[in-house]
Design a protein around this motif. Structure first.
Motif, PDB file in Angstrom:
ATOM      1  N   ILE A 145       0.836  -1.208   0.000  1.00 25.53           N
ATOM      2  CA  ILE A 145       0.000   0.000   0.000  1.00 25.53           C
ATOM      3  C   ILE A 145       0.874   1.263   0.000  1.00 25.53           C
ATOM      4  N   LYS A 146       1.900   1.285   0.860  1.00 25.49           N
ATOM      5  CA  LYS A 146       2.745   2.478   0.968  1.00 25.49           C
ATOM      6  C   LYS A 146       3.540   2.733  -0.303  1.00 25.49           C
ATOM      7  N   LEU A 147       3.908   1.671  -1.007  1.00 27.54           N
ATOM      8  CA  LEU A 147       4.647   1.808  -2.262  1.00 27.54           C
ATOM      9  C   LEU A 147       3.725   2.044  -3.457  1.00 27.54           C
ATOM     10  N   ASN A 148       2.414   1.987  -3.190  1.00 27.83           N
ATOM     11  CA  ASN A 148       1.428   2.096  -4.270  1.00 27.83           C
ATOM     12  C   ASN A 148       1.733   1.070  -5.357  1.00 27.83           C
ATOM     13  N   SER A 149       2.087  -0.125  -4.910  1.00 28.07           N
ATOM     14  CA  SER A 149       2.497  -1.191  -5.828  1.00 28.07           C
ATOM     15  C   SER A 149       1.277  -1.910  -6.417  1.00 28.07           C
ATOM     16  N   LYS A 150       1.474  -2.436  -7.605  1.00 26.50           N
ATOM     17  CA  LYS A 150       0.410  -3.196  -8.272  1.00 26.50           C
ATOM     18  C   LYS A 150       0.490  -4.682  -7.942  1.00 26.50           C
ATOM     19  N   ILE A 151       1.397  -5.070  -7.052  1.00 29.23           N
ATOM     20  CA  ILE A 151       1.532  -6.473  -6.663  1.00 29.23           C
ATOM     21  C   ILE A 151       0.237  -6.958  -6.007  1.00 29.23           C
ATOM     22  N   LYS A 152      -0.244  -8.119  -6.449  1.00 27.10           N
ATOM     23  CA  LYS A 152      -1.449  -8.705  -5.873  1.00 27.10           C
ATOM     24  C   LYS A 152      -1.044  -9.766  -4.849  1.00 27.10           C
ATOM     25  N   PRO A 153      -1.440  -9.607  -3.568  1.00 26.59           N
ATOM     26  CA  PRO A 153      -1.081 -10.606  -2.552  1.00 26.59           C
ATOM     27  C   PRO A 153      -2.008 -11.817  -2.569  1.00 26.59           C
ATOM     28  N   ILE A 154      -1.425 -12.986  -2.387  1.00 22.25           N
ATOM     29  CA  ILE A 154      -2.162 -14.254  -2.371  1.00 22.25           C
ATOM     30  C   ILE A 154      -1.616 -15.085  -1.207  1.00 22.25           C
ATOM     31  N   THR A 155      -2.503 -15.751  -0.475  1.00 25.15           N
ATOM     32  CA  THR A 155      -2.065 -16.556   0.668  1.00 25.15           C
ATOM     33  C   THR A 155      -2.150 -18.049   0.378  1.00 25.15           C
ATOM     34  N   ILE A 156      -1.309 -18.797   1.078  1.00 28.41           N
ATOM     35  CA  ILE A 156      -1.375 -20.255   1.116  1.00 28.41           C
ATOM     36  C   ILE A 156      -1.508 -20.660   2.569  1.00 28.41           C
ATOM     37  N   LYS A 157      -2.418 -21.545   2.860  1.00 22.61           N
ATOM     38  CA  LYS A 157      -2.681 -21.961   4.241  1.00 22.61           C
ATOM     39  C   LYS A 157      -1.428 -22.542   4.872  1.00 22.61           C
TER      40      LYS A 157
END
Length: 358
Positions: free
Chosen positions: A163-175
């Motif tokens: 958010i602070k970097l205004n990045s376009k990276i999409k976060p995804i989680t693995i259990k």
């Protein structure tokens, strides 16, 4: 491109599960690992040397980038900001990380709430509360918000950085079913903490790590550097180093001659204002000469790649704003010094190969 951020201390079967899941979800993507090297986030010393970790990782990923030690040994938010900055520079599309909750919407909501209440959280941390406890106190009016699992907390640090970097990276989680603090071993999956305890006690770890990992394990921890740290505490003004204020400087100097190892020193100094992890990180900063305000990301150090990773680098290198380094460069001077300090105990020349090559 898919990004991973790891320490691999050591690379174990849980990491393999994580990597296999990523390959299953993103079979055609370049997988890039941002790797913390020889000294790590919670003041740990890596039981795998960074080039050995790189060689092991390249069985599963396409590109390995070093997270400079000056960032890898910082608290979670700064650690995460450095790693996400690297991935953002490399045009990463996705970040995949382990999570106990495995609920990215919940973690994102909590992250935005935390960002709105950062002043309150810092206030409680200055009073000596831990980061999770400070979050809980600052957000107590939001009764539906609760976060205390270590991987989820680290994931929130990643989300804050995005958010602070205004990045376009999409976060995804693995259990994730184990955490950093878990001291139990079950089946073939175990936490890195419990594996390191087995290594320290010279017990068998072959059920919990890939066979190749066994070839590179070093039974090493911060206690092996105790006399070096003791000498520096006795002879230097410690306030020049990251995380060390006047009071901590005095507490370390007062207690160093009463202590015979790292754990005893930390126990003697630990207080409400100085947690175990904070003190241990501070000792690594003393050992590695990491001074205050000396943690700006100035370069991208490439530790290794395969043909797929090389092709990706050639494709994006003109778009990357930071220098891409593969051989000796003056920007690596501090990192090489830190790796030479690691080599004092391990007698391993791999960390200083760039000097030999030059």
């Amino acid at each position: 491109m898919v990004g991973i951020i790891c320490e691999y201390n050591p690379l174990h079967n849980g990491h393999l599960h994580h990597l296999k899941e990523i390959k299953k979800r993103f079979p055609d993507e370049v997988i890039t690992l941002v790797l913390a090297g020889n000294f790590l986030n919670r003041g740990e010393v890596s039981v795998l040397e960074k080039y050995d970790k790189t060689n092991l990782a390249l069985d599963y990923v396409d590109l390995v980038i070093e997270l400079p030690t000056v960032l890898a040994t910082q608290a979670a938010d700064m650690y995460a900001y450095g790693a996400i900055s690297i991935l953002d520079n490399l045009k990463c599309n996705y970040l995949v990380f382990g999570s106990e909750s495995n609920d990215i919407e919940k973690l994102t909501k909590i992250t935005h709430t935390i960002l709105k209440n950062e002043t309150k959280i810092k206030k409680f941390m200055k009073q000596g509360y831990s980061y999770p406890a400070s979050i809980g106190l600052a957000l107590k009016k939001n009764s539906n918000i609760e976060i205390n699992s270590p991987n989820d907390l680290l994931g929130i640090s990643y989300l804050k950085a995005i958010i602070k970097l205004n990045s376009k990276i999409k976060p995804i989680t693995i259990k994730r079913t184990t955490d950093y603090h878990n001291s139990l071993t079950e089946g073939k999956i175990s936490s890195a903490t419990s594996i390191r305890k087995l290594i320290s006690n010279q017990q068998n770890i072959q059920n919990y790590v890939p066979h190749k990992t066994l070839n590179y394990i070093k039974n090493i921890d911060l206690n092996d550097f105790f006399l070096i740290i003791k000498y520096k505490i006795l002879t230097e003004d410690l306030t020049i180093y990251q995380d060390i204020d006047f009071n901590l400087n005095n507490a370390l100097k007062k207690n160093i001659t009463k202590s015979t190892n790292i754990d005893q020193l930390i126990a003697n100094v630990k207080s409400k204002n100085y947690t175990y992890n904070k003190i241990k990180r501070s000792l690594v900063h003393i050992l590695c000469c990491i001074k205050k305000n000396n943690y700006k990301l100035e370069y991208i150090h490439i530790l290794g790649f395969n043909q797929k990773g090389k092709k990706y680098l050639n494709k994006i290198k003109k778009e990357v704003k930071l220098p891409l380094i593969t051989n000796y460069n003056d920007l690596l001077k501090q990192q090489i010094l830190i790796d030479k300090i690691y080599a004092l105990i391990t007698n391993d020349i791999k960390p200083i190969k760039p000097i030999i090559k030059d």
